[in-house]
Design an enzyme around this catalytic site. Structure first.
Site, PDB file in Angstrom:
ATOM      1  N   ASP A   1     -63.385  21.388  62.833  1.00  5.59           N
ATOM      2  CA  ASP A   1     -63.277  22.697  63.167  1.00  5.59           C
ATOM      3  C   ASP A   1     -62.318  22.400  64.654  1.00  5.59           C
ATOM      4  O   ASP A   1     -62.862  21.645  65.489  1.00  5.59           O
ATOM      5  CB  ASP A   1     -64.596  23.465  63.572  1.00  5.59           C
ATOM      6  CG  ASP A   1     -64.229  25.076  63.988  1.00  5.59           C
ATOM      7  OD1 ASP A   1     -63.069  25.224  64.487  1.00  5.59           O
ATOM      8  OD2 ASP A   1     -65.154  25.743  63.943  1.00  5.59           O
TER       9      ASP A   1
ATOM     10  N   HIS B   1     -61.136  25.117  66.590  1.00  3.62           N
ATOM     11  CA  HIS B   1     -61.016  26.390  67.628  1.00  3.62           C
ATOM     12  C   HIS B   1     -61.860  26.088  68.794  1.00  3.62           C
ATOM     13  O   HIS B   1     -63.123  25.386  68.813  1.00  3.62           O
ATOM     14  CB  HIS B   1     -62.081  27.320  66.968  1.00  3.62           C
ATOM     15  CG  HIS B   1     -61.394  27.895  65.714  1.00  3.62           C
ATOM     16  ND1 HIS B   1     -61.439  27.415  64.597  1.00  3.62           N
ATOM     17  CD2 HIS B   1     -60.386  29.048  65.284  1.00  3.62           C
ATOM     18  CE1 HIS B   1     -60.912  28.174  63.513  1.00  3.62           C
ATOM     19  NE2 HIS B   1     -60.435  29.130  64.212  1.00  3.62           N
TER      20      HIS B   1
HETATM   21 CO1  B1M Z   1     -58.751  30.545  63.112  1.00  5.56          CO
HETATM   22  N1  B1M Z   1     -59.997  31.436  62.088  1.00  5.56           N
HETATM   23  N2  B1M Z   1     -58.286  29.289  61.463  1.00  5.56           N
HETATM   24  N3  B1M Z   1     -57.422  29.670  64.356  1.00  5.56           N
HETATM   25  N4  B1M Z   1     -59.102  32.117  64.386  1.00  5.56           N
HETATM   26  C1  B1M Z   1     -60.994  32.581  62.765  1.00  5.56           C
HETATM   27  C2  B1M Z   1     -62.325  31.931  63.164  1.00  5.56           C
HETATM   28  C3  B1M Z   1     -61.182  33.591  61.545  1.00  5.56           C
HETATM   29  C4  B1M Z   1     -62.370  34.420  61.575  1.00  5.56           C
HETATM   30  C5  B1M Z   1     -59.949  34.393  61.587  1.00  5.56           C
HETATM   31  C6  B1M Z   1     -59.927  35.610  60.343  1.00  5.56           C
HETATM   32  O1  B1M Z   1     -59.754  35.237  59.277  1.00  5.56           O
HETATM   33  N5  B1M Z   1     -60.396  36.617  60.495  1.00  5.56           N
HETATM   34  C7  B1M Z   1     -61.055  32.766  60.116  1.00  5.56           C
HETATM   35  C8  B1M Z   1     -62.356  32.060  59.809  1.00  5.56           C
HETATM   36  C9  B1M Z   1     -63.108  32.452  58.740  1.00  5.56           C
HETATM   37  C10 B1M Z   1     -64.230  32.073  58.361  1.00  5.56           C
HETATM   38  O2  B1M Z   1     -64.777  30.988  58.444  1.00  5.56           O
HETATM   39  N6  B1M Z   1     -65.075  32.814  57.507  1.00  5.56           N
HETATM   40  C11 B1M Z   1     -60.176  31.582  60.754  1.00  5.56           C
HETATM   41  C12 B1M Z   1     -59.635  30.682  59.729  1.00  5.56           C
HETATM   42  C13 B1M Z   1     -59.771  31.095  58.299  1.00  5.56           C
HETATM   43  C14 B1M Z   1     -58.709  29.696  60.375  1.00  5.56           C
HETATM   44  C15 B1M Z   1     -57.914  28.627  59.424  1.00  5.56           C
HETATM   45  C16 B1M Z   1     -58.837  28.061  58.218  1.00  5.56           C
HETATM   46  C17 B1M Z   1     -56.515  29.256  58.916  1.00  5.56           C
HETATM   47  C18 B1M Z   1     -55.715  28.239  58.188  1.00  5.56           C
HETATM   48  O3  B1M Z   1     -55.232  27.372  58.561  1.00  5.56           O
HETATM   49  N7  B1M Z   1     -55.563  28.948  57.004  1.00  5.56           N
HETATM   50  C19 B1M Z   1     -57.751  27.435  60.378  1.00  5.56           C
HETATM   51  C20 B1M Z   1     -58.736  26.285  60.474  1.00  5.56           C
HETATM   52  C21 B1M Z   1     -58.208  25.278  61.373  1.00  5.56           C
HETATM   53  C22 B1M Z   1     -59.375  24.191  61.778  1.00  5.56           C
HETATM   54  O4  B1M Z   1     -60.212  24.529  62.659  1.00  5.56           O
HETATM   55  N8  B1M Z   1     -59.616  23.301  60.929  1.00  5.56           N
HETATM   56  C23 B1M Z   1     -57.582  28.080  61.821  1.00  5.56           C
HETATM   57  C24 B1M Z   1     -56.778  27.919  62.993  1.00  5.56           C
HETATM   58  C25 B1M Z   1     -56.739  28.719  64.024  1.00  5.56           C
HETATM   59  C26 B1M Z   1     -55.787  28.253  65.111  1.00  5.56           C
HETATM   60  C27 B1M Z   1     -55.746  26.731  65.369  1.00  5.56           C
HETATM   61  C28 B1M Z   1     -54.338  28.866  64.835  1.00  5.56           C
HETATM   62  C29 B1M Z   1     -56.258  29.202  66.359  1.00  5.56           C
HETATM   63  C30 B1M Z   1     -57.693  28.354  67.349  1.00  5.56           C
HETATM   64  C31 B1M Z   1     -56.772  27.834  68.553  1.00  5.56           C
HETATM   65  C32 B1M Z   1     -57.821  27.302  69.484  1.00  5.56           C
HETATM   66  O5  B1M Z   1     -59.020  27.699  69.434  1.00  5.56           O
HETATM   67  N9  B1M Z   1     -57.343  26.468  70.284  1.00  5.56           N
HETATM   68  C33 B1M Z   1     -57.177  30.203  65.663  1.00  5.56           C
HETATM   69  C34 B1M Z   1     -57.856  31.516  66.031  1.00  5.56           C
HETATM   70  C35 B1M Z   1     -57.132  31.764  67.515  1.00  5.56           C
HETATM   71  C36 B1M Z   1     -58.652  32.298  65.673  1.00  5.56           C
HETATM   72  C37 B1M Z   1     -59.129  33.674  66.009  1.00  5.56           C
HETATM   73  C38 B1M Z   1     -58.084  34.606  65.927  1.00  5.56           C
HETATM   74  C39 B1M Z   1     -59.650  33.819  67.360  1.00  5.56           C
HETATM   75  C40 B1M Z   1     -60.823  32.777  67.711  1.00  5.56           C
HETATM   76  C41 B1M Z   1     -61.273  33.086  69.232  1.00  5.56           C
HETATM   77  O6  B1M Z   1     -60.743  32.294  70.160  1.00  5.56           O
HETATM   78  N10 B1M Z   1     -61.901  34.058  69.394  1.00  5.56           N
HETATM   79  C42 B1M Z   1     -60.155  33.933  64.940  1.00  5.56           C
HETATM   80  C43 B1M Z   1     -60.819  35.403  64.668  1.00  5.56           C
HETATM   81  C44 B1M Z   1     -61.819  35.769  65.685  1.00  5.56           C
HETATM   82  O7  B1M Z   1     -62.589  35.151  66.328  1.00  5.56           O
HETATM   83  N11 B1M Z   1     -61.943  37.191  65.744  1.00  5.56           N
HETATM   84  C45 B1M Z   1     -60.135  32.963  63.737  1.00  5.56           C
HETATM   85  C46 B1M Z   1     -62.411  34.319  70.884  1.00  5.56           C
HETATM   86  C47 B1M Z   1     -63.383  33.623  71.484  1.00  5.56           C
HETATM   87  C48 B1M Z   1     -63.740  33.984  72.845  1.00  5.56           C
HETATM   88  O8  B1M Z   1     -64.630  33.886  70.606  1.00  5.56           O
HETATM   89  O9  B1M Z   1     -64.512  31.813  69.489  1.00  5.56           O
HETATM   90  O10 B1M Z   1     -66.252  33.710  68.596  1.00  5.56           O
HETATM   91  P1  B1M Z   1     -65.451  32.953  69.922  1.00  5.56           P
HETATM   92  O11 B1M Z   1     -66.520  32.512  71.109  1.00  5.56           O
HETATM   93  C49 B1M Z   1     -67.615  33.256  71.527  1.00  5.56           C
HETATM   94  C50 B1M Z   1     -69.108  33.163  70.602  1.00  5.56           C
HETATM   95  O12 B1M Z   1     -68.760  32.692  69.346  1.00  5.56           O
HETATM   96  C51 B1M Z   1     -69.932  32.156  71.224  1.00  5.56           C
HETATM   97  O13 B1M Z   1     -69.198  32.436  72.722  1.00  5.56           O
HETATM   98  C52 B1M Z   1     -68.174  32.544  72.742  1.00  5.56           C
HETATM   99  C53 B1M Z   1     -67.527  33.249  74.016  1.00  5.56           C
HETATM  100  O14 B1M Z   1     -68.163  34.483  74.115  1.00  5.56           O
HETATM  101  N12 B1M Z   1     -69.789  30.658  71.083  1.00  5.56           N
HETATM  102  C54 B1M Z   1     -70.617  29.956  71.505  1.00  5.56           C
HETATM  103  C55 B1M Z   1     -68.848  29.921  70.611  1.00  5.56           C
HETATM  104  N13 B1M Z   1     -69.237  28.618  70.809  1.00  5.56           N
HETATM  105  C56 B1M Z   1     -70.521  28.830  71.020  1.00  5.56           C
HETATM  106  C57 B1M Z   1     -71.345  27.452  71.449  1.00  5.56           C
HETATM  107  C58 B1M Z   1     -72.561  27.961  71.880  1.00  5.56           C
HETATM  108  C59 B1M Z   1     -73.141  29.192  72.306  1.00  5.56           C
HETATM  109  C60 B1M Z   1     -72.083  30.278  72.137  1.00  5.56           C
HETATM  110  O15 B1M Z   1     -73.473  27.107  72.326  1.00  5.56           O
HETATM  111  C61 B1M Z   1     -73.207  25.677  72.072  1.00  5.56           C
END
Ligand code: B1M
Length: 209
Positions: free
Chosen positions: A98, A100
């Protein structure tokens, strides 16, 4: 000017405008959490929805991540408290497979603010690396983050490896990331789950104090 402008600047993939608008909101006295949640994070949710709908693609997701990070950098000093007494060390990373890191980076900021010495291993972190780093830094907590449903099993495997390494008497495990929940954390034997960065700081303190 409002957080709507910050939100729109992320959607427009304009980092310079994000920096300017976040600074303007801070100067106007808008709550930092509102700028973060309603401006920056809400925009990432929209980007994700558009990706799911096939309206945007990986390059746009990458650029929006870069754009959002520029806003988080401006907010960082306001999210971390100064002069907080150190309460422990946490080794944290996004699990193997992963890439992200925005959410994990926000969690790191809030953990620092909650008084932790944070050792950030980055993204795509092998289970062996978590174990080595926890031993090297005498960690109190290992934090595992994942955003992909396909790497939830890696979180579980990493917890198993930490158990097998015999670290659980001295190290607690905190997990988080959008696809995880309390039931999953309980099932894999993690000590804590946090749904967001603020909750991660609180939960980490509960685990060590
Ligand atoms: Co990706 N991606 N992505 N992506 N991406 C998601 C996660 C996705 C939901 C988008 C979608 O389809 N709607 C989807 C996952 C679907 C699933 O698994 N069911 C997805 C996908 C499919 C993918 C790829 C597979 C796409 C592809 O290549 N076909 C690919 C995978 C690559 C890989 O990782 N091997 C991919 C790639 C990427 C980018 C690299 C382009 C980029 C990431 C860049 C980066 O992070 N430097 C990216 C992005 C930006 C996203 C979305 C749009 C935004 C993620 C984000 O930053 N959210 C995302 C959609 C979404 O989240 N709505 C998506 C904002 C962030 C503040 O929230 O990360 O949830 P979040 O963190 C929160 C909580 O989760 C929690 O606290 C945080 C802050 O409040 N939290 C924790 C997180 N970690 C924690 C740890 C803890 C406690 C709480 O304790 C240890």
């Amino acid at each position: 000017m409002s957080v709507e402008s910050v939100f729109q600047a992320v959607i427009d993939l304009d980092p310079a405008k994000v920096v300017a608008d976040v600074n303007a909101e801070i100067a106007a006295g808008t709550a930092v959490n509102e700028i973060l949640n309603q401006g920056l994070i809400r925009a990432m949710d929209v980007v994700g929805e558009r990706f799911s709908a096939g309206e945007t693609f990986v390059p746009e997701m990458l650029m929006s991540a870069h754009t959002m990070k520029s806003g988080v950098e401006v907010l960082k000093p306001y999210l971390t408290g100064e002069d907080v007494k150190k309460v422990g060390t946490i080794v944290i990373g996004t699990v193997h497979g992963d890439l992200h890191d925005i959410g994990k980076n926000l969690v790191c900021i809030m953990l620092e603010g909650a008084g932790f010495n944070v050792v950030d291993l980055g993204v795509d972190v092998l289970k062996e690396k978590f174990i080595e780093a926890a031993i090297e830094h005498k960690a109190d907590i290992i934090g595992l983050s994942t955003l992909l449903t396909t790497t939830m099993c890696v979180v579980e495997e990493t917890v198993e490896a930490i158990n097998e390494a015999g670290l659980r008497d001295s190290v607690k495990i905190l997990v988080g990331g959008a696809p995880l929940n309390q039931d999953f954390a309980d099932r894999i034997g993690a000590d804590g789950f946090a749904p967001d960065a603020g909750a991660a700081g609180k939960m980490a303190r509960e685990l060590v104090l």
